[in-house]
Design an enzyme around this catalytic site. Structure first.
Site, PDB file in Angstrom:
ATOM      1  N   SER A 180       0.876  -1.183   0.000  1.00  0.00           N
ATOM      2  CA  SER A 180       0.000   0.000   0.000  1.00  0.00           C
ATOM      3  C   SER A 180       0.906   1.225   0.000  1.00  0.00           C
ATOM      4  O   SER A 180       2.073   1.147   0.431  1.00  0.00           O
ATOM      5  CB  SER A 180      -0.861   0.005   1.266  1.00  0.00           C
ATOM      6  OG  SER A 180      -1.427   1.280   1.477  1.00  0.00           O
TER       7      SER A 180
ATOM      8  N   TYR B 197      -2.680  -0.928  10.365  1.00  0.00           N
ATOM      9  CA  TYR B 197      -2.612  -1.161   8.909  1.00  0.00           C
ATOM     10  C   TYR B 197      -1.282  -0.643   8.345  1.00  0.00           C
ATOM     11  O   TYR B 197      -0.588  -1.361   7.604  1.00  0.00           O
ATOM     12  CB  TYR B 197      -3.794  -0.465   8.229  1.00  0.00           C
ATOM     13  CG  TYR B 197      -3.898  -0.712   6.740  1.00  0.00           C
ATOM     14  CD1 TYR B 197      -4.488  -1.871   6.247  1.00  0.00           C
ATOM     15  CD2 TYR B 197      -3.403   0.218   5.821  1.00  0.00           C
ATOM     16  CE1 TYR B 197      -4.586  -2.098   4.881  1.00  0.00           C
ATOM     17  CE2 TYR B 197      -3.506  -0.004   4.454  1.00  0.00           C
ATOM     18  CZ  TYR B 197      -4.103  -1.165   3.994  1.00  0.00           C
ATOM     19  OH  TYR B 197      -4.195  -1.389   2.639  1.00  0.00           O
TER      20      TYR B 197
HETATM   21  P1  NAD Z   1     -11.158  -6.327  -0.510  1.00  0.00           P
HETATM   22  O1  NAD Z   1     -11.699  -6.187   0.865  1.00  0.00           O
HETATM   23  O2  NAD Z   1     -12.096  -6.437  -1.647  1.00  0.00           O
HETATM   24  O3  NAD Z   1     -10.136  -7.540  -0.613  1.00  0.00           O
HETATM   25  C1  NAD Z   1      -9.479  -8.140   0.468  1.00  0.00           C
HETATM   26  C2  NAD Z   1      -9.704  -9.639   0.358  1.00  0.00           C
HETATM   27  O4  NAD Z   1      -8.945 -10.314   1.362  1.00  0.00           O
HETATM   28  C3  NAD Z   1     -11.183 -10.007   0.577  1.00  0.00           C
HETATM   29  O5  NAD Z   1     -11.599 -10.874  -0.461  1.00  0.00           O
HETATM   30  C4  NAD Z   1     -11.175 -10.726   1.909  1.00  0.00           C
HETATM   31  O6  NAD Z   1     -12.171 -11.728   2.024  1.00  0.00           O
HETATM   32  C5  NAD Z   1      -9.776 -11.337   1.891  1.00  0.00           C
HETATM   33  N1  NAD Z   1      -9.322 -11.728   3.224  1.00  0.00           N
HETATM   34  C6  NAD Z   1      -9.412 -11.033   4.376  1.00  0.00           C
HETATM   35  N2  NAD Z   1      -8.904 -11.735   5.387  1.00  0.00           N
HETATM   36  C7  NAD Z   1      -8.477 -12.919   4.870  1.00  0.00           C
HETATM   37  C8  NAD Z   1      -7.851 -14.064   5.422  1.00  0.00           C
HETATM   38  N3  NAD Z   1      -7.570 -14.146   6.733  1.00  0.00           N
HETATM   39  N4  NAD Z   1      -7.548 -15.093   4.594  1.00  0.00           N
HETATM   40  C9  NAD Z   1      -7.842 -15.031   3.268  1.00  0.00           C
HETATM   41  N5  NAD Z   1      -8.420 -13.963   2.705  1.00  0.00           N
HETATM   42  C10 NAD Z   1      -8.740 -12.910   3.497  1.00  0.00           C
HETATM   43  O7  NAD Z   1     -10.218  -5.043  -0.705  1.00  0.00           O
HETATM   44  P2  NAD Z   1      -9.057  -4.778  -1.773  1.00  0.00           P
HETATM   45  O8  NAD Z   1      -8.927  -3.315  -1.859  1.00  0.00           O
HETATM   46  O9  NAD Z   1      -9.251  -5.555  -2.998  1.00  0.00           O
HETATM   47  O10 NAD Z   1      -7.762  -5.292  -0.968  1.00  0.00           O
HETATM   48  C11 NAD Z   1      -6.794  -6.156  -1.529  1.00  0.00           C
HETATM   49  C12 NAD Z   1      -5.416  -5.768  -1.034  1.00  0.00           C
HETATM   50  O11 NAD Z   1      -5.089  -4.470  -1.538  1.00  0.00           O
HETATM   51  C13 NAD Z   1      -5.289  -5.665   0.484  1.00  0.00           C
HETATM   52  O12 NAD Z   1      -4.047  -6.221   0.889  1.00  0.00           O
HETATM   53  C14 NAD Z   1      -5.301  -4.179   0.729  1.00  0.00           C
HETATM   54  O13 NAD Z   1      -4.625  -3.827   1.911  1.00  0.00           O
HETATM   55  C15 NAD Z   1      -4.580  -3.685  -0.501  1.00  0.00           C
HETATM   56  N6  NAD Z   1      -4.779  -2.277  -0.816  1.00  0.00           N
HETATM   57  C16 NAD Z   1      -5.989  -1.811  -1.224  1.00  0.00           C
HETATM   58  C17 NAD Z   1      -6.117  -0.446  -1.517  1.00  0.00           C
HETATM   59  C18 NAD Z   1      -7.410   0.150  -1.987  1.00  0.00           C
HETATM   60  O14 NAD Z   1      -7.478   1.379  -2.115  1.00  0.00           O
HETATM   61  N7  NAD Z   1      -8.435  -0.625  -2.260  1.00  0.00           N
HETATM   62  C19 NAD Z   1      -5.025   0.414  -1.381  1.00  0.00           C
HETATM   63  C20 NAD Z   1      -3.814  -0.105  -0.949  1.00  0.00           C
HETATM   64  C21 NAD Z   1      -3.688  -1.447  -0.676  1.00  0.00           C
END
Ligand code: NAD
Length: 283
Positions: free
Chosen positions: A168, A181
Protein backbone atom coordinates in the site's frame (compact mmCIF):
# COMPACT_ATOMS: atom_id res chain seq x y z
CA UNK A 1 -5.54 22.38 -21.06
CA UNK A 2 -8.69 20.79 -19.67
CA UNK A 3 -9.79 21.64 -16.19
CA UNK A 4 -9.30 18.44 -14.20
CA UNK A 5 -13.07 18.28 -13.55
CA UNK A 6 -13.57 17.59 -17.25
CA UNK A 7 -11.16 14.68 -17.39
CA UNK A 8 -12.69 11.25 -17.95
CA UNK A 9 -12.61 9.08 -14.85
CA UNK A 10 -10.69 6.22 -16.33
CA UNK A 11 -9.08 5.35 -19.62
CA UNK A 12 -8.50 1.66 -20.19
CA UNK A 13 -5.94 0.99 -22.90
CA UNK A 14 -6.67 -1.79 -25.32
CA UNK A 15 -4.27 -4.61 -24.41
CA UNK A 16 -4.27 -7.59 -26.73
CA UNK A 17 -3.47 -10.74 -24.77
CA UNK A 18 -0.04 -12.16 -25.49
CA UNK A 19 -0.25 -15.41 -23.53
CA UNK A 20 2.55 -14.04 -21.36
CA UNK A 21 1.92 -16.61 -18.62
CA UNK A 22 1.12 -19.69 -20.66
CA UNK A 23 1.59 -22.90 -18.67
CA UNK A 24 2.12 -21.11 -15.37
CA UNK A 25 0.31 -21.94 -12.13
CA UNK A 26 -0.78 -19.01 -9.99
CA UNK A 27 -2.29 -18.58 -6.53
CA UNK A 28 -4.05 -15.33 -5.62
CA UNK A 29 -5.06 -14.86 -1.98
CA UNK A 30 -8.23 -12.98 -1.13
CA UNK A 31 -9.35 -13.37 -4.75
CA UNK A 32 -13.13 -13.31 -4.32
CA UNK A 33 -13.36 -9.50 -4.43
CA UNK A 34 -11.68 -6.24 -5.35
CA UNK A 35 -8.06 -6.26 -6.47
CA UNK A 36 -7.54 -10.01 -5.99
CA UNK A 37 -10.49 -10.87 -8.20
CA UNK A 38 -9.24 -8.63 -11.00
CA UNK A 39 -5.68 -9.99 -10.67
CA UNK A 40 -6.97 -13.57 -10.92
CA UNK A 41 -8.90 -12.81 -14.11
CA UNK A 42 -5.97 -10.95 -15.71
CA UNK A 43 -3.46 -13.72 -14.92
CA UNK A 44 -5.84 -16.24 -16.47
CA UNK A 45 -6.28 -14.06 -19.57
CA UNK A 46 -2.51 -14.34 -20.08
CA UNK A 47 -2.71 -18.13 -19.92
CA UNK A 48 -2.08 -18.98 -16.25
CA UNK A 49 -4.07 -21.60 -14.32
CA UNK A 50 -5.32 -19.81 -11.21
CA UNK A 51 -6.22 -20.82 -7.67
CA UNK A 52 -8.82 -18.49 -6.17
CA UNK A 53 -8.22 -18.33 -2.41
CA UNK A 54 -11.08 -16.99 -0.32
CA UNK A 55 -12.00 -16.93 3.34
CA UNK A 56 -15.75 -16.31 3.56
CA UNK A 57 -17.65 -15.66 0.36
CA UNK A 58 -17.73 -19.04 -1.38
CA UNK A 59 -20.30 -17.90 -3.95
CA UNK A 60 -18.19 -14.89 -4.99
CA UNK A 61 -15.08 -17.09 -5.29
CA UNK A 62 -17.08 -19.55 -7.37
CA UNK A 63 -18.13 -16.75 -9.73
CA UNK A 64 -14.51 -15.66 -10.28
CA UNK A 65 -13.59 -19.28 -11.00
CA UNK A 66 -16.49 -19.60 -13.45
CA UNK A 67 -15.48 -16.37 -15.22
CA UNK A 68 -12.03 -17.83 -15.81
CA UNK A 69 -13.38 -21.21 -16.89
CA UNK A 70 -15.89 -19.67 -19.29
CA UNK A 71 -12.96 -17.92 -21.00
CA UNK A 72 -11.23 -21.28 -21.44
CA UNK A 73 -8.90 -21.05 -18.42
CA UNK A 74 -8.31 -23.55 -15.62
CA UNK A 75 -9.26 -22.49 -12.12
CA UNK A 76 -10.10 -23.92 -8.72
CA UNK A 77 -11.10 -22.15 -5.51
CA UNK A 78 -9.71 -23.01 -2.08
CA UNK A 79 -10.99 -21.74 1.25
CA UNK A 80 -8.23 -20.86 3.69
CA UNK A 81 -7.43 -18.24 6.30
CA UNK A 82 -4.00 -16.95 5.26
CA UNK A 83 -3.11 -16.24 8.89
CA UNK A 84 -3.41 -19.93 9.82
CA UNK A 85 -0.24 -21.97 9.23
CA UNK A 86 -2.20 -25.24 8.99
CA UNK A 87 -4.76 -23.84 6.56
CA UNK A 88 -2.07 -22.28 4.35
CA UNK A 89 -0.15 -25.55 4.22
CA UNK A 90 -3.34 -27.47 3.39
CA UNK A 91 -4.12 -24.94 0.62
CA UNK A 92 -0.70 -25.39 -1.00
CA UNK A 93 -1.03 -29.18 -0.76
CA UNK A 94 -4.42 -28.98 -2.50
CA UNK A 95 -2.98 -26.68 -5.17
CA UNK A 96 -0.09 -29.10 -5.84
CA UNK A 97 -2.54 -32.03 -6.05
CA UNK A 98 -4.52 -30.18 -8.71
CA UNK A 99 -1.92 -28.13 -10.60
CA UNK A 100 1.36 -29.92 -9.71
CA UNK A 101 3.34 -26.84 -8.70
CA UNK A 102 3.28 -23.04 -8.31
CA UNK A 103 4.98 -20.38 -10.47
CA UNK A 104 3.27 -17.18 -9.28
CA UNK A 105 2.04 -16.21 -5.81
CA UNK A 106 0.07 -13.00 -5.40
CA UNK A 107 -0.17 -12.21 -1.69
CA UNK A 108 -3.22 -9.97 -1.83
CA UNK A 109 -5.47 -10.84 1.16
CA UNK A 110 -5.73 -7.95 3.58
CA UNK A 111 -8.03 -6.04 5.85
CA UNK A 112 -8.38 -2.95 8.01
CA UNK A 113 -9.57 -2.61 11.61
CA UNK A 114 -9.39 1.09 12.28
CA UNK A 115 -9.38 2.91 15.62
CA UNK A 116 -7.83 5.99 17.21
CA UNK A 117 -4.55 4.76 18.63
CA UNK A 118 -5.49 5.21 22.30
CA UNK A 119 -8.61 3.10 21.74
CA UNK A 120 -7.03 0.39 19.57
CA UNK A 121 -7.39 -3.01 21.19
CA UNK A 122 -4.71 -5.66 21.12
CA UNK A 123 -7.17 -7.81 19.15
CA UNK A 124 -7.47 -5.11 16.45
CA UNK A 125 -3.71 -4.73 16.27
CA UNK A 126 -3.12 -8.49 16.19
CA UNK A 127 -5.78 -9.28 13.59
CA UNK A 128 -4.38 -6.82 11.05
CA UNK A 129 -0.77 -7.92 11.61
CA UNK A 130 -1.81 -11.60 11.44
CA UNK A 131 -3.65 -11.30 8.12
CA UNK A 132 -1.70 -8.56 6.31
CA UNK A 133 1.85 -9.47 7.38
CA UNK A 134 1.97 -12.99 8.83
CA UNK A 135 -0.36 -14.16 6.05
CA UNK A 136 2.14 -12.96 3.43
CA UNK A 137 4.97 -14.67 5.36
CA UNK A 138 3.16 -18.01 5.58
CA UNK A 139 2.18 -18.10 1.88
CA UNK A 140 5.57 -16.83 0.69
CA UNK A 141 7.36 -19.51 2.71
CA UNK A 142 5.36 -22.33 1.12
CA UNK A 143 5.89 -20.88 -2.36
CA UNK A 144 9.65 -20.38 -1.85
CA UNK A 145 10.01 -23.99 -0.67
CA UNK A 146 8.43 -25.20 -3.91
CA UNK A 147 10.35 -22.74 -6.14
CA UNK A 148 13.66 -23.90 -4.62
CA UNK A 149 12.72 -27.57 -4.86
CA UNK A 150 11.71 -27.30 -8.53
CA UNK A 151 14.11 -24.65 -9.87
CA UNK A 152 13.86 -22.95 -13.26
CA UNK A 153 11.87 -24.64 -16.01
CA UNK A 154 13.04 -22.59 -19.01
CA UNK A 155 10.11 -23.39 -21.28
CA UNK A 156 7.74 -22.05 -18.57
CA UNK A 157 9.60 -18.97 -17.27
CA UNK A 158 13.09 -17.50 -16.96
CA UNK A 159 12.57 -17.41 -13.19
CA UNK A 160 12.12 -20.28 -10.73
CA UNK A 161 9.15 -18.39 -9.29
CA UNK A 162 7.62 -15.00 -8.72
CA UNK A 163 5.99 -13.50 -5.63
CA UNK A 164 4.06 -10.25 -5.73
CA UNK A 165 2.92 -8.88 -2.40
CA UNK A 166 0.16 -6.30 -2.40
CA UNK A 167 1.37 -3.59 -0.11
CA UNK A 168 0.00 0.00 0.00
CA UNK A 169 1.11 3.61 -0.24
CA UNK A 170 0.91 3.28 3.55
CA UNK A 171 4.15 1.35 3.50
CA UNK A 172 5.65 4.88 3.36
CA UNK A 173 2.78 7.31 4.17
CA UNK A 174 1.95 7.40 7.88
CA UNK A 175 -1.80 7.02 8.54
CA UNK A 176 -3.40 8.35 11.71
CA UNK A 177 -6.26 6.18 12.94
CA UNK A 178 -4.89 3.20 10.98
CA UNK A 179 -1.65 2.52 12.84
CA UNK A 180 -2.04 -1.26 12.69
CA UNK A 181 -2.61 -1.16 8.91
CA UNK A 182 0.33 1.16 8.16
CA UNK A 183 2.60 -0.92 10.41
CA UNK A 184 1.54 -4.11 8.60
CA UNK A 185 2.26 -2.61 5.16
CA UNK A 186 5.62 -1.20 6.31
CA UNK A 187 6.34 -4.77 7.37
CA UNK A 188 5.24 -6.13 3.99
CA UNK A 189 7.71 -3.81 2.28
CA UNK A 190 10.72 -5.12 4.23
CA UNK A 191 9.44 -8.71 4.26
CA UNK A 192 9.43 -8.76 0.46
CA UNK A 193 12.69 -6.85 -0.02
CA UNK A 194 14.50 -9.14 2.42
CA UNK A 195 13.11 -12.33 0.88
CA UNK A 196 14.08 -10.93 -2.53
CA UNK A 197 17.67 -10.42 -1.41
CA UNK A 198 17.84 -13.93 0.06
CA UNK A 199 16.41 -15.85 -2.89
CA UNK A 200 17.64 -13.87 -5.91
CA UNK A 201 20.53 -16.34 -6.43
CA UNK A 202 17.92 -19.05 -7.02
CA UNK A 203 16.33 -16.93 -9.77
CA UNK A 204 13.28 -16.22 -7.63
CA UNK A 205 11.83 -12.72 -7.96
CA UNK A 206 9.94 -11.04 -5.11
CA UNK A 207 8.33 -7.62 -5.49
CA UNK A 208 5.60 -5.52 -3.92
CA UNK A 209 2.90 -3.54 -5.66
CA UNK A 210 1.81 -0.58 -3.56
CA UNK A 211 -1.63 0.73 -4.57
CA UNK A 212 -2.97 4.18 -3.81
CA UNK A 213 -6.76 4.67 -3.67
CA UNK A 214 -8.44 1.87 -5.59
CA UNK A 215 -12.21 1.50 -5.97
CA UNK A 216 -12.90 -1.66 -3.91
CA UNK A 217 -15.01 -2.68 -0.89
CA UNK A 218 -12.12 -2.04 1.56
CA UNK A 219 -12.36 1.76 1.15
CA UNK A 220 -15.94 2.26 -0.04
CA UNK A 221 -16.57 5.18 2.31
CA UNK A 222 -13.75 7.11 0.60
CA UNK A 223 -15.38 7.08 -2.87
CA UNK A 224 -19.10 6.22 -2.65
CA UNK A 225 -20.45 9.79 -2.36
CA UNK A 226 -19.43 12.72 -4.62
CA UNK A 227 -18.30 14.66 -1.52
CA UNK A 228 -16.04 11.83 -0.36
CA UNK A 229 -14.70 11.32 -3.89
CA UNK A 230 -13.86 15.01 -4.34
CA UNK A 231 -12.11 15.10 -0.97
CA UNK A 232 -10.12 12.00 -1.93
CA UNK A 233 -9.02 13.69 -5.17
CA UNK A 234 -7.10 16.27 -3.11
CA UNK A 235 -4.67 13.41 -2.44
CA UNK A 236 -4.45 12.18 -6.04
CA UNK A 237 -2.52 14.40 -8.51
CA UNK A 238 -3.73 12.27 -11.46
CA UNK A 239 -7.33 13.19 -10.50
CA UNK A 240 -9.03 9.85 -10.79
CA UNK A 241 -9.54 6.95 -8.44
CA UNK A 242 -7.65 3.77 -9.33
CA UNK A 243 -9.54 0.75 -10.58
CA UNK A 244 -8.69 -2.88 -9.66
CA UNK A 245 -7.59 -3.34 -13.29
CA UNK A 246 -4.83 -0.73 -12.79
CA UNK A 247 -3.31 -3.07 -10.21
CA UNK A 248 -4.11 -6.27 -12.13
CA UNK A 249 -2.26 -5.09 -15.24
CA UNK A 250 0.80 -4.17 -13.17
CA UNK A 251 0.83 -7.47 -11.30
CA UNK A 252 0.46 -9.44 -14.53
CA UNK A 253 3.39 -7.64 -16.10
CA UNK A 254 5.57 -8.02 -12.97
CA UNK A 255 4.80 -11.76 -12.93
CA UNK A 256 5.81 -12.15 -16.56
CA UNK A 257 9.27 -12.56 -18.07
CA UNK A 258 8.89 -9.02 -19.46
CA UNK A 259 9.88 -7.99 -15.91
CA UNK A 260 12.58 -10.66 -15.54
CA UNK A 261 15.30 -8.30 -14.24
CA UNK A 262 13.07 -6.73 -11.58
CA UNK A 263 13.28 -7.97 -8.02
CA UNK A 264 13.05 -6.34 -4.60
CA UNK A 265 11.08 -3.27 -5.68
CA UNK A 266 7.92 -1.68 -4.31
CA UNK A 267 6.12 -0.37 -7.35
CA UNK A 268 3.68 2.43 -6.50
CA UNK A 269 0.51 2.38 -8.59
CA UNK A 270 -1.12 5.42 -7.07
CA UNK A 271 -1.80 8.26 -9.54
CA UNK A 272 0.96 10.24 -7.80
CA UNK A 273 -0.36 9.93 -4.23
CA UNK A 274 3.20 9.49 -2.95
CA UNK A 275 4.33 12.74 -4.66
CA UNK A 276 3.44 14.91 -1.61
CA UNK A 277 0.49 16.57 -3.42
CA UNK A 278 0.25 19.21 -0.68
CA UNK A 279 3.47 20.69 -2.11
CA UNK A 280 1.99 21.16 -5.61
CA UNK A 281 1.21 24.79 -4.78
CA UNK A 282 4.79 25.61 -3.81
CA UNK A 283 4.83 24.23 -0.27
P1 NAD B 1 -11.16 -6.33 -0.51
O1 NAD B 1 -11.70 -6.19 0.87
O2 NAD B 1 -12.10 -6.44 -1.65
O3 NAD B 1 -10.14 -7.54 -0.61
C1 NAD B 1 -9.48 -8.14 0.47
C2 NAD B 1 -9.70 -9.64 0.36
O4 NAD B 1 -8.95 -10.31 1.36
C3 NAD B 1 -11.18 -10.01 0.58
O5 NAD B 1 -11.60 -10.87 -0.46
C4 NAD B 1 -11.17 -10.73 1.91
O6 NAD B 1 -12.17 -11.73 2.02
C5 NAD B 1 -9.78 -11.34 1.89
N1 NAD B 1 -9.32 -11.73 3.22
C6 NAD B 1 -9.41 -11.03 4.38
N2 NAD B 1 -8.90 -11.74 5.39
C7 NAD B 1 -8.48 -12.92 4.87
C8 NAD B 1 -7.85 -14.06 5.42
N3 NAD B 1 -7.57 -14.15 6.73
N4 NAD B 1 -7.55 -15.09 4.59
C9 NAD B 1 -7.84 -15.03 3.27
N5 NAD B 1 -8.42 -13.96 2.70
C10 NAD B 1 -8.74 -12.91 3.50
O7 NAD B 1 -10.22 -5.04 -0.70
P2 NAD B 1 -9.06 -4.78 -1.77
O8 NAD B 1 -8.93 -3.32 -1.86
O9 NAD B 1 -9.25 -5.55 -3.00
O10 NAD B 1 -7.76 -5.29 -0.97
C11 NAD B 1 -6.79 -6.16 -1.53
C12 NAD B 1 -5.42 -5.77 -1.03
O11 NAD B 1 -5.09 -4.47 -1.54
C13 NAD B 1 -5.29 -5.67 0.48
O12 NAD B 1 -4.05 -6.22 0.89
C14 NAD B 1 -5.30 -4.18 0.73
O13 NAD B 1 -4.63 -3.83 1.91
C15 NAD B 1 -4.58 -3.68 -0.50
N6 NAD B 1 -4.78 -2.28 -0.82
C16 NAD B 1 -5.99 -1.81 -1.22
C17 NAD B 1 -6.12 -0.45 -1.52
C18 NAD B 1 -7.41 0.15 -1.99
O14 NAD B 1 -7.48 1.38 -2.12
N7 NAD B 1 -8.44 -0.63 -2.26
C19 NAD B 1 -5.02 0.41 -1.38
C20 NAD B 1 -3.81 -0.10 -0.95
C21 NAD B 1 -3.69 -1.45 -0.68
Amino acid sequence: MNDSNELPNVVMPHCPHRNLLRGQKALVTGASSGIGKSVAVYLAQEGADVVINFIGDKQAAHEVMETIRSNGGKSISIQADVSSEAQVQAMFAQMFDNFGTIDILVNNAGLQQDAPFHKMTLAQWQKVIDVNLTGQFLCAREAIREFKRRGVVPEISSAAGKIIGISSVHEVIPWAGHVNYAASKGGVKMLNKSIAQEVAPYRIRVNSVAPGAIRTPINQSAWETPEAYNKLMNLVPYKRIGEPEDIARTVTWLASDDADYITGVSLFVDGGMTLYPGFAEGG
